[in-house]
Design a protein around this motif. Structure first.
Motif, mmCIF file in Angstrom:
data_model
loop_
_atom_site.group_PDB
_atom_site.id
_atom_site.type_symbol
_atom_site.label_atom_id
_atom_site.label_comp_id
_atom_site.label_asym_id
_atom_site.label_seq_id
_atom_site.Cartn_x
_atom_site.Cartn_y
_atom_site.Cartn_z
ATOM 1 N N SER A 82 28.385 4.567 8.659
ATOM 2 C CA SER A 82 28.341 5.251 9.713
ATOM 3 C C SER A 82 27.432 4.615 11.006
ATOM 4 N N PHE A 83 26.395 4.275 10.358
ATOM 5 C CA PHE A 83 25.346 3.095 11.117
ATOM 6 C C PHE A 83 25.895 2.074 11.782
ATOM 7 N N TYR A 84 26.754 1.337 11.085
ATOM 8 C CA TYR A 84 27.344 0.170 11.487
ATOM 9 C C TYR A 84 28.347 0.549 12.494
ATOM 10 N N GLY A 85 29.235 1.394 12.175
ATOM 11 C CA GLY A 85 30.269 1.807 13.449
ATOM 12 C C GLY A 85 29.524 2.201 14.533
ATOM 13 N N SER A 86 28.457 3.002 14.295
ATOM 14 C CA SER A 86 28.009 3.630 15.877
ATOM 15 C C SER A 86 27.213 2.304 16.298
ATOM 16 N N ARG A 87 26.634 1.509 15.950
ATOM 17 C CA ARG A 87 26.132 0.260 16.350
ATOM 18 C C ARG A 87 27.042 -0.612 17.221
ATOM 19 N N ASN A 88 28.356 -0.856 16.505
ATOM 20 C CA ASN A 88 29.346 -1.590 17.218
ATOM 21 C C ASN A 88 29.975 -0.469 18.544
ATOM 22 N N ALA A 89 30.094 0.449 18.327
ATOM 23 C CA ALA A 89 30.379 1.390 19.274
ATOM 24 C C ALA A 89 29.510 1.364 20.552
ATOM 25 N N TYR A 90 27.989 1.414 20.193
ATOM 26 C CA TYR A 90 27.301 1.589 21.287
ATOM 27 C C TYR A 90 26.969 0.209 22.305
ATOM 28 N N GLY A 91 27.263 -0.804 21.447
ATOM 29 C CA GLY A 91 27.370 -2.231 22.311
ATOM 30 C C GLY A 91 28.429 -2.006 23.096
ATOM 31 N N ILE A 92 29.811 -2.034 22.647
ATOM 32 C CA ILE A 92 30.852 -1.900 23.640
ATOM 33 C C ILE A 92 30.823 -0.847 24.792
ATOM 34 N N LEU A 93 30.017 0.328 24.481
ATOM 35 C CA LEU A 93 29.933 1.359 25.502
ATOM 36 C C LEU A 93 28.893 0.896 26.535
ATOM 37 N N SER A 94 27.813 0.101 26.104
ATOM 38 C CA SER A 94 26.928 -0.104 26.824
ATOM 39 C C SER A 94 27.457 -1.271 27.921
ATOM 40 N N VAL A 95 28.207 -2.304 27.475
ATOM 41 C CA VAL A 95 29.046 -3.258 28.233
ATOM 42 C C VAL A 95 30.051 -2.669 29.332
ATOM 43 N N GLY A 96 30.731 -1.611 28.699
ATOM 44 C CA GLY A 96 31.653 -0.850 29.761
ATOM 45 C C GLY A 96 30.906 -0.202 30.769
ATOM 46 N N ILE A 97 29.754 0.357 30.403
ATOM 47 C CA ILE A 97 28.851 1.197 31.518
ATOM 48 C C ILE A 97 28.320 0.274 32.344
ATOM 49 N N ILE A 98 27.848 -0.862 31.989
ATOM 50 C CA ILE A 98 27.374 -1.826 32.884
ATOM 51 C C ILE A 98 28.711 -2.346 33.790
ATOM 52 N N MET A 99 29.689 -2.676 33.253
ATOM 53 C CA MET A 99 30.857 -3.166 34.083
ATOM 54 C C MET A 99 31.176 -2.007 34.956
ATOM 55 N N THR A 100 31.210 -0.604 34.696
ATOM 56 C CA THR A 100 31.573 0.338 35.634
ATOM 57 C C THR A 100 30.433 0.424 36.679
ATOM 58 N N VAL A 101 29.329 0.385 36.364
ATOM 59 C CA VAL A 101 28.476 0.356 37.549
ATOM 60 C C VAL A 101 28.581 -0.784 38.451
ATOM 61 N N PHE A 102 28.692 -2.071 37.931
ATOM 62 C CA PHE A 102 28.939 -3.330 38.495
ATOM 63 C C PHE A 102 30.398 -2.977 39.522
ATOM 64 N N HIS A 103 31.284 -2.333 38.991
ATOM 65 C CA HIS A 103 32.480 -2.277 39.725
ATOM 66 C C HIS A 103 32.384 -1.272 40.703
ATOM 67 N N THR A 104 31.372 -0.214 40.642
ATOM 68 C CA THR A 104 31.083 1.003 41.467
ATOM 69 C C THR A 104 30.094 0.357 42.599
ATOM 70 N N VAL A 105 29.039 -0.376 42.386
ATOM 71 C CA VAL A 105 28.293 -0.744 43.464
ATOM 72 C C VAL A 105 28.813 -2.117 44.158
ATOM 73 N N PHE A 106 29.459 -2.959 43.352
ATOM 74 C CA PHE A 106 30.111 -4.088 44.155
ATOM 75 C C PHE A 106 31.591 -4.196 44.208
ATOM 76 N N PRO A 107 32.342 -3.246 44.729
ATOM 77 C CA PRO A 107 33.675 -3.283 44.667
ATOM 78 C C PRO A 107 34.351 -4.382 45.101
ATOM 79 N N THR A 108 33.903 -5.142 46.094
ATOM 80 C CA THR A 108 34.648 -6.481 46.384
ATOM 81 C C THR A 108 34.510 -7.466 45.570
ATOM 82 N N LEU A 109 33.393 -7.581 44.809
ATOM 83 C CA LEU A 109 33.267 -8.537 43.891
ATOM 84 C C LEU A 109 33.871 -8.387 42.830
ATOM 85 N N SER A 110 33.786 -6.940 42.323
ATOM 86 C CA SER A 110 34.427 -6.669 41.180
ATOM 87 C C SER A 110 36.186 -6.966 40.909
ATOM 88 N N SER A 111 36.568 -6.883 42.048
ATOM 89 C CA SER A 111 37.898 -7.344 42.419
ATOM 90 C C SER A 111 38.416 -8.484 41.967
#
Length: 158
Positions: free
Chosen positions: A82-111
């Protein structure tokens, strides 16, 4: 196959089935130009209700079938998997949240970026719903990674 592994298989199957159906319906509504906020809200409500009902029913059926192992607490191996699964999920979710914030703050660059959710940014919904769907996609990817990692280690063993 252990009880925990079967439970993980059930959760993965429900996740894939329900959300695949959701996105098929979403893009179908988009192609027929019937996509609006109300239809998305009703689709999301249906997804939540289906997920709850299917998880409860199928986990009860599994517990009835494998009643001997259903009440065992997690052992060290289950906790580590369960720890290994959660660790991998946390990494993907963290990258996704950073990309979502990037997309929200810089919409022209993220296009110009090669965001994996580029198809979601073209749907005809308000921006809040587009951002919500980007977060949903990354949360789903994280859950898929978690379940897949757990199943990998259950199959491979320690």
């Amino acid at each position: 196959m252990s009880y925990k592994e079967r439970s993980t298989w059930i959760s993965l199957a429900i996740l894939v089935y329900i959300w695949f159906d959701y996105f098929v319906q979403l893009f179908s509504l988009q192609s027929t130009e019937q996509l609006n906020v109300e239809s998305v809200n009703s689709l999301l409500l249906a997804v939540v209700l289906k997920t709850i009902v299917l998880e409860i029913v199928l986990q009860i059926v599994l517990a009835i079938i494998d009643h001997k192992d259903a009440n065992y607490a997690d052992d060290e191996r289950d906790k580590l998997i369960s720890f290994y699964g959660s660790r991998n999920a946390y990494g993907i979710l963290s990258v996704g949240i950073i990309m979502t914030v990037f997309h929200t703050v810089f919409p022209t660059l993220s296009s110009f970026s090669m965001m994996p959710t580029q198809a979601l940014t073209t749907i005809s919904l308000p921006n809040e719903y587009k951002i919500m769907h980007i977060v949903i996609v990354f949360a789903l990817a994280a859950e898929l990674a978690k379940f897949s990692t757990q199943l990998f280690f259950y199959r491979r063993g320690f």
